[in-house]
Scaffold this active site. Structure first.
Site, PDB file in Angstrom:
ATOM      1  CG  ASN A   1      32.951  45.970  37.961  1.00  0.00           C
ATOM      2  OD1 ASN A   1      32.950  46.952  37.812  1.00  0.00           O
ATOM      3  ND2 ASN A   1      33.088  45.085  37.129  1.00  0.00           N
TER       4      ASN A   1
ATOM      5  CB  CYS B   1      32.472  32.383  48.539  1.00  0.00           C
ATOM      6  SG  CYS B   1      33.554  33.910  48.232  1.00  0.00           S
TER       7      CYS B   1
ATOM      8  CG  HIS C   1      35.911  40.910  44.863  1.00  0.00           C
ATOM      9  ND1 HIS C   1      34.569  40.633  44.982  1.00  0.00           N
ATOM     10  CD2 HIS C   1      36.331  40.757  43.495  1.00  0.00           C
ATOM     11  CE1 HIS C   1      33.964  40.396  43.840  1.00  0.00           C
ATOM     12  NE2 HIS C   1      34.782  40.576  42.835  1.00  0.00           N
TER      13      HIS C   1
ATOM     14  CD  GLN D   1      38.523  42.043  38.605  1.00  0.00           C
ATOM     15  OE1 GLN D   1      39.647  41.712  37.797  1.00  0.00           O
ATOM     16  NE2 GLN D   1      37.411  41.762  38.357  1.00  0.00           N
TER      17      GLN D   1
ATOM     18  CG  HIS E   1      30.666  35.800  51.691  1.00  0.00           C
ATOM     19  ND1 HIS E   1      31.197  35.357  50.567  1.00  0.00           N
ATOM     20  CD2 HIS E   1      29.277  35.786  51.458  1.00  0.00           C
ATOM     21  CE1 HIS E   1      30.500  35.287  49.487  1.00  0.00           C
ATOM     22  NE2 HIS E   1      29.045  35.309  50.071  1.00  0.00           N
TER      23      HIS E   1
ATOM     24  CB  SER F   1      31.595  36.768  39.030  1.00  0.00           C
ATOM     25  OG  SER F   1      32.620  36.967  39.862  1.00  0.00           O
TER      26      SER F   1
ATOM     27  CG  HIS G   1      34.514  37.431  49.660  1.00  0.00           C
ATOM     28  ND1 HIS G   1      34.601  36.655  50.555  1.00  0.00           N
ATOM     29  CD2 HIS G   1      35.387  38.503  49.984  1.00  0.00           C
ATOM     30  CE1 HIS G   1      35.329  36.967  51.484  1.00  0.00           C
ATOM     31  NE2 HIS G   1      36.039  37.933  51.006  1.00  0.00           N
TER      32      HIS G   1
ATOM     33  CB  CYS H   1      35.172  32.443  51.823  1.00  0.00           C
ATOM     34  SG  CYS H   1      33.676  33.600  52.007  1.00  0.00           S
TER      35      CYS H   1
HETATM   36  P1  H2U Z   1      34.389  40.371  39.717  1.00  0.00           P
HETATM   37  O1  H2U Z   1      34.907  41.616  40.259  1.00  0.00           O
HETATM   38  O2  H2U Z   1      34.063  40.791  38.166  1.00  0.00           O
HETATM   39  O3  H2U Z   1      33.398  39.698  40.307  1.00  0.00           O
HETATM   40  O4  H2U Z   1      35.611  39.564  39.346  1.00  0.00           O
HETATM   41  C1  H2U Z   1      36.149  38.444  40.276  1.00  0.00           C
HETATM   42  C2  H2U Z   1      37.684  38.121  39.431  1.00  0.00           C
HETATM   43  O5  H2U Z   1      38.081  36.945  40.392  1.00  0.00           O
HETATM   44  C3  H2U Z   1      37.533  37.638  38.273  1.00  0.00           C
HETATM   45  O6  H2U Z   1      38.171  38.486  37.406  1.00  0.00           O
HETATM   46  C4  H2U Z   1      38.575  35.751  39.423  1.00  0.00           C
HETATM   47  C5  H2U Z   1      37.745  36.172  38.104  1.00  0.00           C
HETATM   48  O7  H2U Z   1      38.629  35.914  37.349  1.00  0.00           O
HETATM   49  N1  H2U Z   1      38.508  34.560  40.028  1.00  0.00           N
HETATM   50  C6  H2U Z   1      39.728  33.847  40.342  1.00  0.00           C
HETATM   51  O8  H2U Z   1      41.002  34.554  40.073  1.00  0.00           O
HETATM   52  N2  H2U Z   1      39.685  32.811  40.888  1.00  0.00           N
HETATM   53  C7  H2U Z   1      38.612  32.386  41.115  1.00  0.00           C
HETATM   54  O9  H2U Z   1      38.870  30.800  41.582  1.00  0.00           O
HETATM   55  C8  H2U Z   1      37.452  32.478  40.698  1.00  0.00           C
HETATM   56  C9  H2U Z   1      37.247  33.986  40.062  1.00  0.00           C
HETATM   57 ZN    ZN Z   2      33.321  34.768  50.358  1.00  0.00          ZN
END
Ligand code: H2U
Ligand code: ZN
Length: 351
Positions: A165, A56, A178, A180, A127, A173, A176, A59
């Site tokens: 989201n 992940c 999270h 934004q 996680h 995606s 974990h 993490c």
């Molecule tokens: P989601 O909430 O759509 O899962 O988005 C996770 C975000 O994490 C996504 O905008 C970012 C992606 O660009 N990300 C990073 O900044 N670094 C990473 O190593 C993978 C994902």
């Molecule tokens: Zn994680």
């Protein structure tokens, strides 16, 4: 509206409701709620997650795709998105996009150069958790991060969009926990329209629209899911998504960072109660998109505004049957069968 009736909860005539926050309408068809379903069923997201997943990118101690390594963080952790949708430094795009400079082209093919930042906020180092699983202290840390990031980004940017989201069904995606934060030097459309509508209402009534909504909803008690002294969670009269909710303060507040420590603590309780209630509804970790709307950071006192959070979950009748916003919704306007009053009742049963 053709006819300004107020529709009562037991009324199953088809009707349209108006959303005063964005001026859109929603077609409500209560008489259709019992129709059979032969459409798509999604697979419920029931995988049990480990506390730490070596694969992940969110993490602690793991490498991100962008090349950085996450620190051994212990509570919330905020970092700059490695794949930002908006750039902090940008060059003017008007020449790049449009070669044609005649008047008609300029009118029809408009663009604007924009700048901003995108951040990712990990809610917990664990996680396997989701917001409803966090301790009260950890939930307060998340709220404090939202407030601190908003105030810091609001120094530079007009609009700071805090959102989460959740769930693969919403295109998330990574399981974990999270969210934004995207901050921009422009007001996005949803913000712009809520800004206009709340200002119009304030000009006319000298009160904020959503403070009036919360007071009327508490008195009516038909769409309230639950309240505490500071907050109310309710299915709005004009909800478009089946189990959409609006989280409203019962006191005047325009932006997240203005919340007092006590109001943040009571918000933490409400956030957890609402997300647990959602999880209980279909016995799964409930997918949704949620986000905060508050007054723009444009130097105004934002007195027309009332801070609020929208929760837009996609599920309709089970863990596997979702509402699609297609067909009539795409071509005409949003439509629902289950009434907001019925949805609130179902949610209250899950508290
Ligand atoms: P989601 O909430 O759509 O899962 O988005 C996770 C975000 O994490 C996504 O905008 C970012 C992606 O660009 N990300 C990073 O900044 N670094 C990473 O190593 C993978 C994902
Ligand atoms: Zn994680």
């Amino acid at each position: 509206m053709a006819n300004d009736d107020i529709h009562t909860p037991n009324d199953d005539r088809p009707h349209r409701r108006h959303n005063p926050l964005n001026g859109r309408h929603i077609l409500v068809s209560p008489h259709r709620a019992k129709r059979p379903w032969l459409g798509q069923e999604d697979i419920p997201d029931k995988a049990v997650q480990p506390k730490h997943d070596p694969n992940c990118y969110l993490c602690p101690r793991n490498d991100r795709i962008g090349g950085e390594t996450n620190p051994d963080y212990q509570s919330t952790y905020v970092f700059d998105n490695d794949f930002p949708a908006i750039l902090e430094k940008n060059i003017a795009t008007d020449k790049l996009l449009i070669e044609n400079t005649d008047n008609i082209s300029q009118e029809l093919f408009k663009s604007q150069t924009i700048t901003g930042v995108c951040k990712v906020i990990c809610f917990s180092p664990d996680h396997s958790l989701t917001l409803p699983d966090l301790s009260h202290e950890a939930m307060c840390d998340v709220i404090n991060s939202w407030c601190n990031e908003s105030i810091a980004l609001g120094q530079t940017y007009k609009w700071v969009q805090v959102f989460e989201n959740k769930g693969a069904m919403m295109g998330c995606s990574n399981p974990h926990p999270h969210g934004q934060i995207w901050a921009t030097d422009f007001l996005p459309d949803e913000a712009q329209i809520e800004d206009e509508k709340q200002k119009e209402y304030f000009k006319q009534h000298k009160r904020s629209m959503l403070l009036d909504v919360v007071e009327h909803e508490i008195t009516a008690n038909e769409r309230i899911v639950f309240c505490n002294d500071d907050w109310a969670a309710l299915v709005p009269y004009w909800a478009a998504w089946p189990f959409e909710t609006l989280l409203l303060p019962r006191f005047a507040v325009t932006r997240l960072p203005e919340l007092t420590q006590e109001q943040r603590q009571s918000l933490a309780q409400v956030m957890q109660k609402l997300t647990r209630c959602y999880d209980n509804l279909f016995g799964i970790s409930f997918p949704y998109s949620m986000g905060w709307h508050g007054a723009p950071f444009d130097g105004s006192n934002g007195d027309a505004w009332q801070l609020h959070a929208h929760f837009y979950p996609p599920l309709l009748r089970s863990a596997t049957v979702r509402k699609f916003m297609v067909g009539y919704e795409m071509m005409a306007e949003a439509q629902r069968d289950l009434t907001p009053e019925q949805a609130a009742e179902r949610l209250r049963q899950c508290l």
